[in-house]
Write a protein that holds these residues in place. Structure first.
Motif, PDB file in Angstrom:
ATOM      1  N   GLY A 174       0.632  -1.166   0.152  1.00  0.00           N
ATOM      2  CA  GLY A 174       0.068  -0.064  -0.014  1.00  0.00           C
ATOM      3  C   GLY A 174       0.728   1.093  -0.015  1.00  0.00           C
ATOM      4  O   GLY A 174       2.048   1.114  -0.461  1.00  0.00           O
ATOM      5  N   ASP A 175       0.275   2.180   0.335  1.00  0.00           N
ATOM      6  CA  ASP A 175       0.823   3.672   0.321  1.00  0.00           C
ATOM      7  C   ASP A 175       1.715   3.865   1.565  1.00  0.00           C
ATOM      8  O   ASP A 175       2.846   4.374   1.721  1.00  0.00           O
ATOM      9  CB  ASP A 175       0.033   5.014   0.146  1.00  0.00           C
ATOM     10  N   VAL A 176       1.413   3.111   2.705  1.00  0.00           N
ATOM     11  CA  VAL A 176       1.897   3.425   3.988  1.00  0.00           C
ATOM     12  C   VAL A 176       1.338   2.289   4.977  1.00  0.00           C
ATOM     13  O   VAL A 176       0.053   1.585   4.789  1.00  0.00           O
ATOM     14  CB  VAL A 176       1.520   4.818   4.889  1.00  0.00           C
ATOM     15  N   ALA A 177       2.255   1.724   5.743  1.00  0.00           N
ATOM     16  CA  ALA A 177       1.816   0.608   6.564  1.00  0.00           C
ATOM     17  C   ALA A 177       2.383   0.955   8.160  1.00  0.00           C
ATOM     18  O   ALA A 177       3.224   1.716   8.329  1.00  0.00           O
ATOM     19  CB  ALA A 177       2.235  -0.774   6.110  1.00  0.00           C
ATOM     20  N   ALA A 178       1.537   0.014   8.840  1.00  0.00           N
ATOM     21  CA  ALA A 178       2.141   0.180  10.303  1.00  0.00           C
ATOM     22  C   ALA A 178       2.362  -1.365  10.864  1.00  0.00           C
ATOM     23  O   ALA A 178       1.388  -2.209  10.669  1.00  0.00           O
ATOM     24  CB  ALA A 178       0.916   0.952  11.099  1.00  0.00           C
ATOM     25  N   GLU A 191       7.220  -2.560  24.033  1.00  0.00           N
ATOM     26  CA  GLU A 191       6.157  -1.773  23.381  1.00  0.00           C
ATOM     27  C   GLU A 191       6.888  -0.907  22.214  1.00  0.00           C
ATOM     28  O   GLU A 191       8.154  -0.148  22.489  1.00  0.00           O
ATOM     29  CB  GLU A 191       5.645  -0.806  24.379  1.00  0.00           C
ATOM     30  N   GLY A 192       6.162  -0.778  21.088  1.00  0.00           N
ATOM     31  CA  GLY A 192       6.847  -0.008  20.058  1.00  0.00           C
ATOM     32  C   GLY A 192       6.141  -0.357  18.724  1.00  0.00           C
ATOM     33  O   GLY A 192       5.340  -1.108  18.394  1.00  0.00           O
ATOM     34  N   GLY A 193       6.520   0.266  17.494  1.00  0.00           N
ATOM     35  CA  GLY A 193       5.951   0.004  16.271  1.00  0.00           C
ATOM     36  C   GLY A 193       6.725   0.717  15.303  1.00  0.00           C
ATOM     37  O   GLY A 193       7.845   1.556  15.637  1.00  0.00           O
ATOM     38  N   ILE A 194       6.307   0.605  13.906  1.00  0.00           N
ATOM     39  CA  ILE A 194       7.254   1.246  12.864  1.00  0.00           C
ATOM     40  C   ILE A 194       6.111   1.390  11.719  1.00  0.00           C
ATOM     41  O   ILE A 194       5.275   0.788  11.448  1.00  0.00           O
ATOM     42  CB  ILE A 194       8.354   0.475  12.567  1.00  0.00           C
ATOM     43  N   VAL A 195       6.207   2.493  10.981  1.00  0.00           N
ATOM     44  CA  VAL A 195       5.797   2.883   9.838  1.00  0.00           C
ATOM     45  C   VAL A 195       6.618   2.620   8.649  1.00  0.00           C
ATOM     46  O   VAL A 195       8.077   2.866   8.732  1.00  0.00           O
ATOM     47  CB  VAL A 195       5.496   4.484   9.859  1.00  0.00           C
ATOM     48  N   THR A 196       6.037   2.074   7.821  1.00  0.00           N
ATOM     49  CA  THR A 196       6.823   1.793   6.406  1.00  0.00           C
ATOM     50  C   THR A 196       6.287   2.212   5.025  1.00  0.00           C
ATOM     51  O   THR A 196       4.935   2.208   5.194  1.00  0.00           O
ATOM     52  CB  THR A 196       7.046   0.018   6.233  1.00  0.00           C
ATOM     53  N   THR A 197       6.949   2.825   4.346  1.00  0.00           N
ATOM     54  CA  THR A 197       6.560   3.354   3.126  1.00  0.00           C
ATOM     55  C   THR A 197       7.436   3.293   2.009  1.00  0.00           C
ATOM     56  O   THR A 197       8.647   3.198   2.264  1.00  0.00           O
ATOM     57  CB  THR A 197       5.841   4.849   3.437  1.00  0.00           C
ATOM     58  N   ASN A 198       7.131   3.418   0.942  1.00  0.00           N
ATOM     59  CA  ASN A 198       8.147   3.662  -0.465  1.00  0.00           C
ATOM     60  C   ASN A 198       7.757   5.295  -0.705  1.00  0.00           C
ATOM     61  O   ASN A 198       8.468   5.244  -1.803  1.00  0.00           O
ATOM     62  CB  ASN A 198       7.769   2.647  -1.513  1.00  0.00           C
ATOM     63  N   SER A 199       7.212   5.989  -0.226  1.00  0.00           N
ATOM     64  CA  SER A 199       6.881   7.326  -0.589  1.00  0.00           C
ATOM     65  C   SER A 199       7.914   8.112   0.389  1.00  0.00           C
ATOM     66  O   SER A 199       7.858   8.320   1.494  1.00  0.00           O
ATOM     67  CB  SER A 199       5.524   7.689  -0.248  1.00  0.00           C
ATOM     68  N   LYS A 200       8.888   8.892  -0.316  1.00  0.00           N
ATOM     69  CA  LYS A 200       9.612   9.835   0.331  1.00  0.00           C
ATOM     70  C   LYS A 200       8.798  10.941   0.988  1.00  0.00           C
ATOM     71  O   LYS A 200       9.063  11.149   2.054  1.00  0.00           O
ATOM     72  CB  LYS A 200      10.789  10.376  -0.579  1.00  0.00           C
ATOM     73  N   ASP A 201       7.851  11.516   0.369  1.00  0.00           N
ATOM     74  CA  ASP A 201       7.136  12.402   0.988  1.00  0.00           C
ATOM     75  C   ASP A 201       6.249  12.028   2.173  1.00  0.00           C
ATOM     76  O   ASP A 201       6.229  12.690   3.409  1.00  0.00           O
ATOM     77  CB  ASP A 201       5.909  13.133   0.032  1.00  0.00           C
TER      78      ASP A 201
END
Length: 373
Positions: A174-178, A191-201
């Protein structure tokens, strides 16, 4: 009454590498932001086959950052798999947008893409898919709809580390993931998380928002209303060590899934979710349901197992069943998602921690099977 050894619903292995990395944080006094944060972001984004990774304090805050980074605003609507942790709905609400629950396929427990289009309107801005319990959503029809209506796709991968759809890692589709690194997830930071994306913006927006949106010219003239969602270096150290041992984690999950399935397949009244051909499934926890052919209800079964010191957890109560959200939005009713409602009543998961031995799995299964005799 006989005393039985407690079999917890989840546990996780903490090894010497985790202790080594945490000790390094303590010895160097890098407790807040530090090299382990950067290394975890780089290695996890590489693992997911994404260009960018932005750590956060939890899976929930990762979802919030994901929603905020695509520009959700007041009155926007997001189509969301209804059968999920409420962090999905809450993260949309944090942006003053509205989650619209979509029912699931009964056989996989995943969002039914065939139900999406009729819920799309001028206010719809995104689709949030949830790769629940380690099985991927059927993404091709979701992508087709997103392109047709110019919608963003948010992936909730909290329970889907390493999972693939048609050979592509979830979190990169997708555009963004968690992702979540909570203490019961495939890998943990405590406890923690991470956002992943291929969009620089999107990545730049996410990085800025999670760090109080400090100004680029004058740090204390902020660019936006930001959040303090920074993952501590010590937490990242645990997560990095876990990630470096993830292949062993996957082996344990495969062992656990196969053992339960071999024991329980064909048991009258027990339903094990389907695994589709497009899926590289990696079990988060072992989920199943019982139907009318099982001699007692899900709740009665879980009570019987508890009497033997076997922990279980019921399936999520879906978005469409949450009174607070029904009353707040007035956009949906409890009866709107019958498959999710049935799984809410009949679904649960069994002890699935990485350390559970085969004989404990066998004991759990024997107790389930014995009630059918």
């Amino acid at each position: 009454m006989q005393n039985y050894k407690r079999i917890p619903v989840f546990d996780i292995k903490i090894g010497e590498l985790e202790k080594k990395y945490v000790k390094d944080c303590l010895d160097t006094s890098w407790l807040g932001q530090g090299s382990y944060v950067k290394n975890l972001e780089e290695k996890f984004s590489n693992f997911v086959e994404c260009d960018y990774g932005i750590t956060t304090t939890s899976g929930t805050t990762a979802l919030h950052i994901a929603c905020a980074s695509i520009g959700l605003k007041s009155g926007d609507e997001v189509l969301v798999s209804t059968l999920t942790n409420m962090a999905c709905a809450f993260s949309v609400d944090y942006c003053n947008a509205i989650p619209i629950p979509i029912d699931v396929d009964y056989d996989t427990w995943q969002i039914n893409p065939k139900l999406l289009e009729k819920k799309i309107n001028k206010k719809t801005k995104a689709i949030m898919v949830v790769h629940l319990f380690g099985h991927p959503v059927d993404m091709d029809p979701v992508i087709a709809l997103a392109k047709k209506y110019n919608l963003k796709i948010i992936e909730d991968c909290a329970e889907a580390h390493g999972v693939e759809y048609k050979g592509k890692k979830v979190g990169s589709i997708g555009d963004v993931a968690a992702f979540s690194f909570f203490s019961n997830k495939t890998i943990t930071c405590g406890e923690g998380g991470i956002v992943t994306t291929n969009s620089k913006d999107i990545a730049e927006k996410a990085q800025n928002l999670k760090n109080l949106a400090y100004g680029k010219v004058n740090k204390f003239i902020h660019d936006d209303v930001g959040f303090n969602y920074r993952l501590p270096n010590m937490s990242a150290a645990i997560g990095l060590a876990q990630l470096e041992n993830i292949d062993e984690v996957f082996l344990q999950k495969e062992r656990i899934y196969k053992r339960y399935t071999n024991n329980l397949k064909g048991v009258k009244g027990v339903e094990i979710p389907a695994i589709k051909d497009y899926a590289k499934y990696i079990m988060w926890v072992y989920n199943l349901s019982v139907n009318k052919d099982y001699p007692i209800s899900r709740d009665a079964l879980c009570k019987k197992l508890k009497e033997k010191n076997i922990d279980t957890r019921p399936c999520f109560t879906p978005i469409n069943y949450q009174d607070h959200l029904i009353n707040k939005y007035k956009k949906f009713k409890k009866e709107d998602c019958p498959n999710a409602n049935a799984l809410m009543q009949n679904g649960f998961y069994l002890p699935s921690g990485n350390l559970i031995p085969d004989n404990d799995i066998d004991f759990v299964c024997e107790e389930i099977i014995n009630l059918t005799k």
